[in-house]
Design a protein around this motif. Sequence first.
Motif, PDB file in Angstrom:
ATOM      1  N   TYR A  56       0.793  -1.228   0.000  1.00 51.09           N
ATOM      2  CA  TYR A  56       0.000   0.000   0.000  1.00 51.09           C
ATOM      3  C   TYR A  56       0.825   1.278   0.000  1.00 51.09           C
ATOM      4  O   TYR A  56       0.345   2.319  -0.441  1.00 51.09           O
ATOM      5  CB  TYR A  56      -0.963   0.010   1.194  1.00 51.09           C
ATOM      6  CG  TYR A  56      -2.025  -1.045   1.049  1.00 51.09           C
ATOM      7  CD1 TYR A  56      -3.115  -0.834   0.225  1.00 51.09           C
ATOM      8  CD2 TYR A  56      -1.920  -2.264   1.698  1.00 51.09           C
ATOM      9  CE1 TYR A  56      -4.085  -1.797   0.061  1.00 51.09           C
ATOM     10  CE2 TYR A  56      -2.874  -3.241   1.548  1.00 51.09           C
ATOM     11  CZ  TYR A  56      -3.952  -3.003   0.729  1.00 51.09           C
ATOM     12  OH  TYR A  56      -4.910  -3.972   0.555  1.00 51.09           O
ATOM     13  N   PHE A  57       2.044   1.253   0.527  1.00 52.56           N
ATOM     14  CA  PHE A  57       2.825   2.482   0.611  1.00 52.56           C
ATOM     15  C   PHE A  57       3.965   2.517  -0.406  1.00 52.56           C
ATOM     16  O   PHE A  57       4.352   3.579  -0.856  1.00 52.56           O
ATOM     17  CB  PHE A  57       3.352   2.678   2.037  1.00 52.56           C
ATOM     18  CG  PHE A  57       2.235   2.850   3.029  1.00 52.56           C
ATOM     19  CD1 PHE A  57       1.537   4.034   3.120  1.00 52.56           C
ATOM     20  CD2 PHE A  57       1.862   1.804   3.852  1.00 52.56           C
ATOM     21  CE1 PHE A  57       0.495   4.192   4.014  1.00 52.56           C
ATOM     22  CE2 PHE A  57       0.818   1.943   4.753  1.00 52.56           C
ATOM     23  CZ  PHE A  57       0.132   3.138   4.835  1.00 52.56           C
ATOM     24  N   LEU A  58       4.507   1.355  -0.764  1.00 56.07           N
ATOM     25  CA  LEU A  58       5.525   1.298  -1.818  1.00 56.07           C
ATOM     26  C   LEU A  58       4.911   0.933  -3.162  1.00 56.07           C
ATOM     27  O   LEU A  58       5.598   0.920  -4.169  1.00 56.07           O
ATOM     28  CB  LEU A  58       6.614   0.278  -1.456  1.00 56.07           C
ATOM     29  CG  LEU A  58       7.386   0.552  -0.175  1.00 56.07           C
ATOM     30  CD1 LEU A  58       8.390  -0.563   0.075  1.00 56.07           C
ATOM     31  CD2 LEU A  58       8.092   1.884  -0.252  1.00 56.07           C
ATOM     32  N   GLU A  59       3.628   0.602  -3.144  1.00 55.03           N
ATOM     33  CA  GLU A  59       2.854   0.252  -4.339  1.00 55.03           C
ATOM     34  C   GLU A  59       3.525  -0.849  -5.149  1.00 55.03           C
ATOM     35  O   GLU A  59       3.681  -0.758  -6.364  1.00 55.03           O
ATOM     36  CB  GLU A  59       2.589   1.500  -5.184  1.00 55.03           C
ATOM     37  CG  GLU A  59       1.767   2.534  -4.441  1.00 55.03           C
ATOM     38  CD  GLU A  59       1.445   3.767  -5.265  1.00 55.03           C
ATOM     39  OE1 GLU A  59       1.897   3.858  -6.413  1.00 55.03           O
ATOM     40  OE2 GLU A  59       0.733   4.628  -4.732  1.00 55.03           O
ATOM     41  N   SER A  60       3.897  -1.912  -4.455  1.00 52.28           N
ATOM     42  CA  SER A  60       4.575  -3.023  -5.123  1.00 52.28           C
ATOM     43  C   SER A  60       3.678  -3.744  -6.133  1.00 52.28           C
ATOM     44  O   SER A  60       4.182  -4.372  -7.054  1.00 52.28           O
ATOM     45  CB  SER A  60       5.086  -4.028  -4.088  1.00 52.28           C
ATOM     46  OG  SER A  60       4.012  -4.650  -3.421  1.00 52.28           O
ATOM     47  N   PHE A  66      10.326  -8.326 -11.200  1.00 48.06           N
ATOM     48  CA  PHE A  66      11.606  -8.504 -10.520  1.00 48.06           C
ATOM     49  C   PHE A  66      11.668  -7.685  -9.234  1.00 48.06           C
ATOM     50  O   PHE A  66      12.162  -8.157  -8.207  1.00 48.06           O
ATOM     51  CB  PHE A  66      12.769  -8.107 -11.443  1.00 48.06           C
ATOM     52  CG  PHE A  66      14.107  -8.205 -10.767  1.00 48.06           C
ATOM     53  CD1 PHE A  66      14.677  -9.443 -10.510  1.00 48.06           C
ATOM     54  CD2 PHE A  66      14.780  -7.057 -10.368  1.00 48.06           C
ATOM     55  CE1 PHE A  66      15.905  -9.537  -9.874  1.00 48.06           C
ATOM     56  CE2 PHE A  66      16.003  -7.142  -9.739  1.00 48.06           C
ATOM     57  CZ  PHE A  66      16.565  -8.384  -9.489  1.00 48.06           C
ATOM     58  N   ILE A  67      11.147  -6.469  -9.276  1.00 45.25           N
ATOM     59  CA  ILE A  67      11.126  -5.617  -8.079  1.00 45.25           C
ATOM     60  C   ILE A  67      10.214  -6.230  -7.027  1.00 45.25           C
ATOM     61  O   ILE A  67      10.534  -6.223  -5.832  1.00 45.25           O
ATOM     62  CB  ILE A  67      10.678  -4.183  -8.440  1.00 45.25           C
ATOM     63  CG1 ILE A  67      11.629  -3.555  -9.457  1.00 45.25           C
ATOM     64  CG2 ILE A  67      10.542  -3.322  -7.203  1.00 45.25           C
ATOM     65  CD1 ILE A  67      13.057  -3.410  -8.975  1.00 45.25           C
ATOM     66  N   VAL A  68       9.085  -6.777  -7.451  1.00 45.94           N
ATOM     67  CA  VAL A  68       8.170  -7.445  -6.516  1.00 45.94           C
ATOM     68  C   VAL A  68       8.882  -8.617  -5.848  1.00 45.94           C
ATOM     69  O   VAL A  68       8.798  -8.803  -4.627  1.00 45.94           O
ATOM     70  CB  VAL A  68       6.890  -7.907  -7.234  1.00 45.94           C
ATOM     71  CG1 VAL A  68       6.017  -8.750  -6.321  1.00 45.94           C
ATOM     72  CG2 VAL A  68       6.116  -6.708  -7.763  1.00 45.94           C
ATOM     73  N   TRP A  69       9.593  -9.406  -6.625  1.00 47.65           N
ATOM     74  CA  TRP A  69      10.334 -10.551  -6.082  1.00 47.65           C
ATOM     75  C   TRP A  69      11.392 -10.084  -5.087  1.00 47.65           C
ATOM     76  O   TRP A  69      11.555 -10.673  -4.012  1.00 47.65           O
ATOM     77  CB  TRP A  69      10.979 -11.321  -7.240  1.00 47.65           C
ATOM     78  CG  TRP A  69      11.792 -12.475  -6.801  1.00 47.65           C
ATOM     79  CD1 TRP A  69      11.337 -13.723  -6.494  1.00 47.65           C
ATOM     80  CD2 TRP A  69      13.209 -12.496  -6.609  1.00 47.65           C
ATOM     81  NE1 TRP A  69      12.394 -14.511  -6.124  1.00 47.65           N
ATOM     82  CE2 TRP A  69      13.554 -13.785  -6.181  1.00 47.65           C
ATOM     83  CE3 TRP A  69      14.217 -11.549  -6.763  1.00 47.65           C
ATOM     84  CZ2 TRP A  69      14.862 -14.156  -5.898  1.00 47.65           C
ATOM     85  CZ3 TRP A  69      15.523 -11.909  -6.471  1.00 47.65           C
ATOM     86  CH2 TRP A  69      15.826 -13.202  -6.055  1.00 47.65           C
ATOM     87  N   LEU A  70      12.103  -9.020  -5.440  1.00 46.98           N
ATOM     88  CA  LEU A  70      13.134  -8.482  -4.558  1.00 46.98           C
ATOM     89  C   LEU A  70      12.537  -7.965  -3.249  1.00 46.98           C
ATOM     90  O   LEU A  70      13.094  -8.200  -2.172  1.00 46.98           O
ATOM     91  CB  LEU A  70      13.865  -7.344  -5.279  1.00 46.98           C
ATOM     92  CG  LEU A  70      15.329  -7.127  -5.010  1.00 46.98           C
ATOM     93  CD1 LEU A  70      16.116  -8.405  -5.253  1.00 46.98           C
ATOM     94  CD2 LEU A  70      15.856  -6.014  -5.889  1.00 46.98           C
ATOM     95  N   LEU A  71      11.408  -7.291  -3.320  1.00 46.62           N
ATOM     96  CA  LEU A  71      10.736  -6.817  -2.116  1.00 46.62           C
ATOM     97  C   LEU A  71      10.293  -7.980  -1.232  1.00 46.62           C
ATOM     98  O   LEU A  71      10.447  -7.928  -0.010  1.00 46.62           O
ATOM     99  CB  LEU A  71       9.516  -5.970  -2.485  1.00 46.62           C
ATOM    100  CG  LEU A  71       9.766  -4.501  -2.741  1.00 46.62           C
ATOM    101  CD1 LEU A  71       8.522  -3.842  -3.310  1.00 46.62           C
ATOM    102  CD2 LEU A  71      10.209  -3.794  -1.478  1.00 46.62           C
ATOM    103  N   ARG A  72       9.737  -9.012  -1.835  1.00 47.90           N
ATOM    104  CA  ARG A  72       9.323 -10.188  -1.050  1.00 47.90           C
ATOM    105  C   ARG A  72      10.504 -10.827  -0.343  1.00 47.90           C
ATOM    106  O   ARG A  72      10.403 -11.235   0.814  1.00 47.90           O
ATOM    107  CB  ARG A  72       8.632 -11.210  -1.944  1.00 47.90           C
ATOM    108  CG  ARG A  72       7.259 -10.780  -2.363  1.00 47.90           C
ATOM    109  CD  ARG A  72       6.612 -11.824  -3.224  1.00 47.90           C
ATOM    110  NE  ARG A  72       5.309 -11.365  -3.662  1.00 47.90           N
ATOM    111  CZ  ARG A  72       4.657 -11.870  -4.684  1.00 47.90           C
ATOM    112  NH1 ARG A  72       5.183 -12.870  -5.376  1.00 47.90           N
ATOM    113  NH2 ARG A  72       3.492 -11.402  -5.020  1.00 47.90           N
TER     114      ARG A  72
END
Length: 93
Positions: A56-60, A66-72
């Motif tokens: 909700y705040f970084l809007e993943s 790839f960015i979503v995977w890195l954030l997870r």
Amino acid sequence: MMTSAAKNHSVVHAWAGLLALTGLSLVAGHSHGHAQWMPLLVAALIWIKGTVVARYFLESKDAHPFIVWLLRLFIAFAPVALLITDGLCLYRC
């Protein structure tokens, strides 16, 4: 695409959820202290709160896969490290 009002509404709900999870952790820590299952609860709360912040705040949800995977991976690091170190302490202590 969400309207500005709908986006603000979901962010307010996310913020309220983060406050509720923080309250839950405070109550659990105060009432159960050093219970053996407490690190598992803390790890779960860290993971849930990190996921809420990313969504909700970084809007993943709008980011490149790839960015979503890195954030997870980043979000999972702290809870996993907590559980590993707690397991090592239980084994050695």
